[in-house]
Each structure stands twice: as structure tokens, then as C-alpha cells.
Motif scaffolding. Structure first.
Motif, mmCIF file in Angstrom:
data_model
loop_
_atom_site.group_PDB
_atom_site.id
_atom_site.type_symbol
_atom_site.label_atom_id
_atom_site.label_comp_id
_atom_site.label_asym_id
_atom_site.label_seq_id
_atom_site.Cartn_x
_atom_site.Cartn_y
_atom_site.Cartn_z
ATOM 1 N N LEU A 1 10.190 11.300 -5.409
ATOM 2 C CA LEU A 1 11.004 10.055 -5.391
ATOM 3 C C LEU A 1 10.079 9.010 -4.334
ATOM 4 N N ILE A 2 10.279 7.948 -4.362
ATOM 5 C CA ILE A 2 9.669 6.533 -3.925
ATOM 6 C C ILE A 2 10.579 5.987 -2.853
ATOM 7 N N TYR A 3 9.898 5.890 -1.593
ATOM 8 C CA TYR A 3 10.519 5.577 -0.238
ATOM 9 C C TYR A 3 9.589 4.289 -0.076
ATOM 10 N N GLU A 4 10.391 3.240 0.754
ATOM 11 C CA GLU A 4 9.720 2.049 0.926
ATOM 12 C C GLU A 4 10.320 1.739 2.077
ATOM 13 N N LYS B 1 13.378 3.601 3.037
ATOM 14 C CA LYS B 1 14.659 3.617 2.172
ATOM 15 C C LYS B 1 14.167 4.217 0.831
ATOM 16 N N TRP B 2 14.932 4.920 0.139
ATOM 17 C CA TRP B 2 14.675 5.584 -1.066
ATOM 18 C C TRP B 2 15.061 4.587 -2.055
ATOM 19 N N ALA C 1 5.793 5.350 -0.184
ATOM 20 C CA ALA C 1 5.346 6.836 0.172
ATOM 21 C C ALA C 1 6.375 7.415 -1.115
ATOM 22 N N PHE C 2 5.369 8.232 -1.819
ATOM 23 C CA PHE C 2 5.947 9.221 -2.661
ATOM 24 C C PHE C 2 6.084 10.570 -2.388
ATOM 25 N N ALA D 1 0.774 -1.088 0.075
ATOM 26 C CA ALA D 1 0.161 -0.032 -0.033
ATOM 27 C C ALA D 1 0.857 1.247 0.001
ATOM 28 N N GLU D 2 0.359 2.180 -0.525
ATOM 29 C CA GLU D 2 0.944 3.505 -0.380
ATOM 30 C C GLU D 2 0.303 4.491 0.753
ATOM 31 N N MET D 3 1.347 5.110 1.410
ATOM 32 C CA MET D 3 1.054 5.769 2.554
ATOM 33 C C MET D 3 1.020 7.569 2.086
ATOM 34 N N GLY D 4 -0.033 8.170 2.556
ATOM 35 C CA GLY D 4 0.016 9.729 2.009
ATOM 36 C C GLY D 4 -0.284 10.548 3.248
#
Length: 181
Positions: free
Chosen positions: A168-171, A154-155, A135-136, A97-100
Motif C-alpha cells: 500500500l502507498i501512504y503519503e 494517508k493511504w 512510504a510503501f 521522496a520515499e521513506m523506508g
């Protein structure tokens, strides 16, 4: 998955994370239309009461349909909304899932979003049994990048956001998060 039964309020030492209500429309209008709040975000604004109320209705329908989890952030001693945090954009297998998130500027720099992020990571990894949360964030948003790094994201330099080349996408993988039961 029926999210009506699975949605739950979350609490931290200082915060209550609850469902959006119609009474929150002024803060939704502010958070989604203020130029300073949105300087790093490419999203549809809600510059009228009607658009803010429509956003709340759509959000709650999406929660009911299991498409997202979105919490209104408020202080425990005050029910007023000060920000949002969500898990959305679930993978088909419901393992990613993506967090915003967003927070009114007057509450930034107080560790509030850090508390909210920890609560939502716990919920995502423990309750939803996610394997990965993304997270973007804009490459120019230093506060957001620091928040994510502080929480063991982490990026991922090998991925790009096709909708916004500035992001940038962090995970964070479940095994890299120290979940609290």
C-alpha cells in the motif's frame, strides 16, 4: 545537489541518527537477511559479511552522490546500530521522496521508530524542502501502517506499487505535517 555537504546527523530525545559505518555490517547482515525482519519486505538480502559491507559502501556512495539520505539508528547511550531509516527514490524535481525503515525486533514496540520518523520528516520537509513524502508498506504490516497513520500519512488507494502488488502507498504532504523548527 552535493549530499556530502547536506548530510547531517539527527538527534531525538533518545536517538542518534548517523551515517552507516563498516562496523555496522553485522546488523546490516541481520536486518537484510532475517526472515522475521523481512517477512513484509521484498528486497535483496545481504547474507554474508561481504554483501553487508558492499551494501554499506553502495549506500555511502549514493549519499555522496545525492541519491539518498540513509541514517543508522542508534540509542544515544550506545553507538550500536539497531535499525535504519532513509529518504530515497527522489522525484526528478526533488520535491518528493520515499521513506523506508527497519528496526531490530528487540527494539520494536518502544516508540523508537516513531521518534526516528518524526526526525526524518522534519529533515525532509524543512531542510530538503520536500512537498511530499511517501512510504510503501505491506498491506499485512499492521505495525508499519499504524506508525504511518500516527504520523499523519494517508493511504492513497488510487495508487499501486508496480513492483509489489502486496504494498500500500501512504503519503504525507508538507502542509499536513506539523513541522518543528
Amino acid at each position: 545537489m552535493n549530499s556530502i555537504e547536506n548530510f547531517q546527523e539527527l538527534e531525538t530525545n533518545r536517538l542518534r541518527l548517523r551515517r552507516l559505518e563498516e562496523i555496522d555490517w553485522p546488523m546490516i547482515l541481520y536486518l537484510r537477511s532475517d526472515k522475521e525482519v523481512n517477512k513484509y519486505v521484498n528486497r535483496q538480502s545481504a547474507e554474508t559479511k561481504e554483501k553487508a559491507l558492499a551494501f554499506i559502501t553502495k549506500t555511502n556512495n549514493d549519499i555522496n552522490n545525492g541519491q539518498l539520505y540513509q541514517w543508522c539508528i542508534s540509542l544515544k547511550n550506545s553507538p550500536a546500530m539497531i535499525g535504519n531509516i532513509c529518504l530515497w527514490n527522489f522525484s526528478q524535481d526533488r520535491k518528493t521522496a520515499e521513506m523506508g525503515y527497519d528496526l531490530s525486533p528487540e527494539f520494536q514496540g518502544q516508540g523508537i521508530m516513531n521518534e526516528a520518523v518524526k526526525a526524518v520528516l522534519n529533515f525532509g520537509f524543512i531542510q530538503l524542502e520536500l512537498d511530499l513524502i511517501e512510504a510503501f508498506t505491506s498491506k499485512r504490516n499492521e505495525s508499519s501502517k499504524k506508525l504511518l497513520l500516527r504520523n499523519n500519512f494517508k493511504w492513497n488507494g488510487s495508487r499501486n506499487d508496480p513492483d509489489d502488488p502486496d504494498n500500500l502507498i501512504y503519503e504525507i504532504y508538507k502542509e499536513n505535517y506539523r513541522c518543528k523548527p
